[in-house]
Design an enzyme around this catalytic site. Sequence first.
Site, PDB file in Angstrom:
ATOM      1  CE1 TYR A   2      15.925  43.453  -5.179  1.00  0.00           C
ATOM      2  CE2 TYR A   2      15.804  41.568  -3.717  1.00  0.00           C
ATOM      3  CZ  TYR A   2      16.545  42.430  -4.491  1.00  0.00           C
ATOM      4  OH  TYR A   2      17.898  42.279  -4.581  1.00  0.00           O
ATOM      5  CE  LYS A  61      18.470  43.474  -1.832  1.00  0.00           C
ATOM      6  NZ  LYS A  61      19.444  42.382  -1.658  1.00  0.00           N
TER       7      LYS A  61
END
Length: 379
Positions: A137, A208
Amino acid sequence: MWRHAAARRSAQIRRLLSTSAPSAGAGSAVRGPCIVHKRGTDILHDPWYNKDTAFPLTERDRLGLRGLLPPRVMSFEQQYERFINSYHSLEHNTQGEPDSVVSLAKWRILNRLHDRNETLYYRVLIDNIKDFAPIIYTPTVGLVCENYSGLFRRPRGMYFSAKDKGEMMSMIYNWPAEKVDMIVVTDGSRILGLGDLGVQGIGIPIGKLDVYVAAAGINPQKVLPIMLDVGTNNEELLEDKLYLGLRQPRLEGEEYLAVVDEFMEAVHARWPKAIVQFEDFQMKWAFETLQRYRSRFCMFNDDVQGTAGVALAGLLGAVRAQGRPLADFTKQKIVVVGAGSAGIGVLNMAKHAMLRMPGTHKIGELGEGHNQFWVLDKD
């Protein structure tokens, strides 16, 4: 909290890998042999069932794998150690290279593992979340999104585009999982601080959800990253021969909303209890879609509400850290830098929190002639 969740998740995966058949995925609760409807190369090419060289000889015979793998049987722990050693070798061999080159190289080696063996992939993430979260991420995911068309090797998640109008209700059933608990969707219009990246924004939902699986223990078989491709206004992407999205300007107004409406109806029809998280929509659509769907569907906007919730907790914690009562929060000045969806979301939540403080009924009571809230923006 992450450490405890990771320990529980790691133990669960160890139990799964001790079964006598290919695991049904890192989030399953299967014990003992499971029914596998695939054989041979179909199993080896399915990252949910593939165990690489960890298949014992009994499974190789039963599943038609004998001769398709090197003869040595390596345990799951040995495969884990081999990957970690490869990762550390990459770190050593890329010393002195630009940070962007090193980060993308690390992302590639993790992505190849994800494509091949998802159980091992999530075990690696769970055990090393502090090291790998910045790779899967932020900040590396921004680089990935900028270069996604060139990096693309294997599809992950689902793609709904403006060209699919009228077909989304049937398309949603192309996803193989019978149950989905969590969906993260973006239209690619405002990816991090990078702006409009079109279809390449799919890297955000993928990354995510990987964090949710590794850090929060969500079942990886019940998550779904989704890209809503309604075009792009990024001229560089429109001229890029490798760009994988629609080569047209972004839809606006009712045309745009019609696409999102159809998508939401399709998701709700198949998985009515699934949480739909809107991620990295430009501000005008972030607030518009939140108000449009929040009373009809199980959804939220992470930029408007998620960021604001965390920021408010920090603001209230700052008052307590000063040894002052929470009621003194109403005496604070709140300055938001940036008038984007996250900034305005923080401001709105802080305002509502102040209004709910005992004895406060309207902003005017927070201080006569005194403005509590300030927004600074480049425009």
